[in-house]
Design an enzyme around this catalytic site. Structure first.
Site, PDB file in Angstrom:
ATOM      1  N   PHE A 172      -4.157   0.409  -8.861  1.00  0.00           N
ATOM      2  CA  PHE A 172      -3.625   0.986  -9.991  1.00  0.00           C
ATOM      3  C   PHE A 172      -2.394   1.694  -9.600  1.00  0.00           C
ATOM      4  CE2 PHE A 172      -3.059   4.417 -12.915  1.00  0.00           C
ATOM      5  CZ  PHE A 172      -3.040   3.887 -14.186  1.00  0.00           C
ATOM      6  N   ASP A 197       1.670   3.609  -2.342  1.00  0.00           N
ATOM      7  CA  ASP A 197       1.442   4.357  -3.361  1.00  0.00           C
ATOM      8  C   ASP A 197       0.683   5.669  -3.134  1.00  0.00           C
ATOM      9  OD1 ASP A 197       0.664   5.461  -5.835  1.00  0.00           O
ATOM     10  OD2 ASP A 197       0.125   3.635  -6.966  1.00  0.00           O
ATOM     11  N   LYS A 228       1.443  14.055  -8.827  1.00  0.00           N
ATOM     12  CA  LYS A 228       0.258  14.801  -8.958  1.00  0.00           C
ATOM     13  C   LYS A 228       0.248  16.266  -8.200  1.00  0.00           C
ATOM     14  CE  LYS A 228      -3.017  11.200 -10.274  1.00  0.00           C
ATOM     15  NZ  LYS A 228      -3.234  11.712 -11.665  1.00  0.00           N
TER      16      LYS A 228
END
Length: 403
Positions: A145, A232, A261
């Site tokens: 993802f 990522d 984040k």
């Protein structure tokens, strides 16, 4: 702003939400009014132990004092300036990040998806600049993802799922290979492949850690074929897996890494960092963003990363994560507990994850469900064994009722 200040009831707020918002989340039945260290507090004063951490964001706790102070101080000086200006928070943060993780260049963005998007753009430009117009293909992992923009959606290795369904045609230039299988990635690469892009731990894919052999094998493969290795680390970065960046715990350095984040402490910020190899790929006009590198977001990030380093939160994540994973094995109906640091997935023998998520919230514990039979726990990195025991007790009660 809280419920009392609006002069409305909880039901009226929910009705307003239903009237004005597109609903893309199935929400908990409470209003989150306050964040305090490792807890979310609702409109009635009920406290919820937050083992979502705002989805791996509040790694130094909700409303961390130093982060709040940095935001308030910067707001009084300058809240925004165009990127035609030098700003102190941006420069100071760039130095702090690059020095801390051993990278040479950085480009700020506003989110994880944007950080991945610019990483994809950089890889394509590097390929065309150095090898010709057809060198733009990127191989990513199945069940990965990478975001919800059109390019990161295409990079996400979940064809046919709700994530990609109805957004066809996908942007070309991506193919998918089996995670933790170096040979599968080698077979998926062509003469036009410029990069391999993976998460060191697949988060939405079910919390699947990469093996050391896999990441080291990808590094070797990329070096042999003049390809870039892209990581990522939007969710794994900044202490979550037991080291500042997950790749540092694997002994593998990528050519480019994305992050977001946890780096902002609750403020929207992301970034892409690269090695010196890619330092000249972007120049004036190659990319841009109005808000990227915003002074307030950068000031918050500078304080947040300082807290992560000074409080030794990666070390705590490693220690407490090992303890918590052992405890979680004692839950009923558990097939497997996996993860690194405080990025933990619990796989059940039954498809009960969604029920566990919502019933745990009723009991005062916030978690996520990432597969029908997998829950994910990504608590603040400053949690203690005591808080893990509290979370375990709630999970044990909930799962026992469901099975």
């Amino acid at each position: 702003m809280d419920l009392k200040s609006t002069g409305k009831t909880k039901e009226e707020i929910k009705e307003m939400y239903n009237k004005y918002f597109y609903e893309t989340f199935q929400r908990f039945d409470f209003i989150a009014e306050k964040g305090e260290d490792d807890y979310v507090i609702d409109e009635t004063g009920k406290r919820y132990l937050d083992f979502m951490a705002g989805i791996a964001v509040n790694s130094a706790g909700h409303c961390n004092k130093k982060v709040v102070e940095a935001i308030m101080e910067q707001c009084q000086q300058m809240m925004h300036a165009s990127n035609y200006c030098y700003t102190i928070p941006m420069v100071m943060l760039a130095q702090r990040i690059c020095d801390a993780i051993g990278m040479e260049k950085i480009y700020f963005q506003n989110s994880g998806a944007e950080a991945n998007e610019v990483m994809i753009k950089l890889a394509r430009k590097y390929g065309k600049d150095n090898f010709g117009p057809n060198r733009y293909h990127i191989v990513t992992a199945k069940n990965s993802f990478h975001g919800r923009t059109l390019a990161t959606l295409a990079a996400t290795g979940q064809p046919g799922t709700a994530i990609q369904r109805n957004y066809d045609p996908m942007i070309p230039g991506f193919s998918y290979a089996e995670f933790n299988n170096v040979q599968a990635f080698a077979d998926a690469c062509t003469d036009d492949t410029i990069a391999i892009m993976v998460e060191p731990v697949q988060g939405e894919g079910g919390v699947i850690p990469a093996t050391k052999e896999f990441l080291q094998g990808l590094r070797k493969l990329c070096d042999e074929r003049n390809m870039l290795l892209l990581f990522d680390e939007v969710q794994t970065g900044w202490g979550r897996t037991g080291s500042l960046m997950a790749y540092m715990g694997y002994g593998v350095k990528p050519d480019c890494v994305s992050m977001a984040k946890a780096m902002g402490g609750g403020m929207p910020i992301g970034a892409m960092c690269t090695s010196a190899k890619l330092a000249l790929t972007f120049g004036p006009g190659a990319h841009g963003s109005t808000y990227a590198g915003n002074p307030v977001a950068c000031a918050a990030s500078y304080a947040q990363i300082g807290e992560i380093i000074d409080q030794k939160l990666p070390e705590n994540a490693d220690k407490i994560g090992a303890y918590f994973r052992e405890e979680l094995l004692k839950l009923p109906c558990v097939k497997e507990v996996r993860g690194r640091g405080l990025m933990i997935g619990v796989e059940f023998n039954k498809d009960i994850a969604t029920d566990v998520k919502y019933q745990s919230a009723d009991e005062g514990l916030l978690i996520t469900a990432v597969r029908p039979n997998v829950i994910r726990l990504v608590p603040p990195l400053n949690i203690t064994e005591k808080e893990c025991d509290e979370a375990f007790a709630i999970l044990h009660k909930v799962v026992s009722k469901l099975v």
